[in-house]
Design an enzyme around this catalytic site. Structure first.
Site, PDB file in Angstrom:
ATOM      1  N   ASP A  12       0.863  -1.162   0.000  1.00 20.51           N
ATOM      2  CA  ASP A  12       0.000   0.000   0.000  1.00 20.51           C
ATOM      3  C   ASP A  12       0.912   1.229   0.000  1.00 20.51           C
ATOM      4  O   ASP A  12       2.106   1.128   0.307  1.00 20.51           O
ATOM      5  CB  ASP A  12      -0.885  -0.027   1.252  1.00 20.51           C
ATOM      6  CG  ASP A  12      -1.695   1.235   1.427  1.00 20.51           C
ATOM      7  OD1 ASP A  12      -2.363   1.649   0.457  1.00 20.51           O
ATOM      8  OD2 ASP A  12      -1.638   1.820   2.518  1.00 20.51           O
ATOM      9  N   ASP A  14      -0.108   5.186   0.854  1.00 23.30           N
ATOM     10  CA  ASP A  14      -0.338   6.161   1.927  1.00 23.30           C
ATOM     11  C   ASP A  14      -0.398   5.458   3.277  1.00 23.30           C
ATOM     12  O   ASP A  14      -1.208   4.562   3.492  1.00 23.30           O
ATOM     13  CB  ASP A  14      -1.658   6.907   1.696  1.00 23.30           C
ATOM     14  CG  ASP A  14      -1.694   7.626   0.361  1.00 23.30           C
ATOM     15  OD1 ASP A  14      -0.801   8.444   0.117  1.00 23.30           O
ATOM     16  OD2 ASP A  14      -2.616   7.363  -0.431  1.00 23.30           O
ATOM     17  N   ASP A 173      -2.028  -0.635   5.902  1.00 26.52           N
ATOM     18  CA  ASP A 173      -2.339  -0.062   7.209  1.00 26.52           C
ATOM     19  C   ASP A 173      -3.830   0.072   7.474  1.00 26.52           C
ATOM     20  O   ASP A 173      -4.220   0.703   8.458  1.00 26.52           O
ATOM     21  CB  ASP A 173      -1.675   1.318   7.346  1.00 26.52           C
ATOM     22  CG  ASP A 173      -2.276   2.341   6.393  1.00 26.52           C
ATOM     23  OD1 ASP A 173      -2.577   1.968   5.236  1.00 26.52           O
ATOM     24  OD2 ASP A 173      -2.436   3.507   6.800  1.00 26.52           O
TER      25      ASP A 173
END
Length: 228
Positions: A12, A14, A173
């Site tokens: 991922d 960001d 996240d």
């Protein structure tokens, strides 16, 4: 020698590879101000990140009382236009990111970015930060077509295909990342230092790390759960 039981690592963007919240926050606040709304405090921006720019702005506007679709559209366009010009002003790799990427590259592991950010934005930011060359492919929230971004597994499947197949692990996240990885049947690591939309240890990851310095050691201790 590759001492990691994976051929591919999917990231991922960001809150996992890059700390982007200030630039994203400025784009959201630009749109809010155009619409006559109060700015979102910087410390609240992280809670809005995860599903892409449209969801991020919608959350901010919902918190401000909500808008109609007709009112939303020009504000969303304004956000995108602003972010296109200001997407790497403050954004930086997290501590340990460069050493980690170098370590994976030295092992011959292929790397991919799978993000819900538009592909053009992700590619632009990674290029500006001199990181794009690490990745075999960069897959954005618009790459696979409508309805096929995370939490759907499609972009992870596509990343595996573009990287030539083999055992893959994913790190993210958010619940979007965990759901996509689980649906793709690949092991998943939670980045506790990121913008987690629930406590990291409640995301359901196979392993939770507190920094990217822990990532390669964590992979060395993970089994490859699937051959693709």
């Amino acid at each position: 020698m590759n001492d990691i039981p994976f051929d591919i690592v999917g990231f991922d963007l960001d809150g996992t590879l890059l700390d982007t919240h200030r630039d994203l926050g400025e784009a959201v606040n630009h749109a809010l101000e155009l619409g006559g709304y109060d700015r979102v405090p910087v410390e609240q921006i992280e809670s809005l990140i995860g599903g892409g720019a449209k969801i991020m702005l919608k959350k901010a506007l919902d918190d401000a009382g909500g808008v109609t679709e007709e009112e939303f559209r020009p504000l969303y366009k304004a956000l995108l236009a602003y972010y296109a010009e200001h997407n790497a002003v403050h954004s930086r790799p997290y501590d340990g990111a460069i050493a980690m990427l170098d370590g994976l590259a030295e092992r011959g592991i292929k790397m991919a970015v799978v993000t819900n950010k538009f592909e053009s934005f992700a590619t632009d930011i990674l290029t500006k930060l001199d990181l794009a060359s690490y990745f075999e492919t960069i897959i954005g929230g618009d790459t696979m077509g409508k309805g096929r971004s995370k939490p759907q597994p499609d972009p992870i499947f596509e990343a595996i295909r573009r990287c030539g197949g083999g055992p893959c692990v994913f790190i993210g996240d958010s619940t979007y990342d965990m759901a996509a990885a689980r649906a793709a049947n690949v092991p998943v690591v939670a980045a506790a230092y990121g913008y987690c939309d629930r406590p990291a240890h409640e995301l359901g990851a196979d392993i939770v790390i507190e920094s990217l310095y822990e990532f390669i050691p964590a992979l060395q201790n993970m089994p490859a759960l699937q051959k693709n």
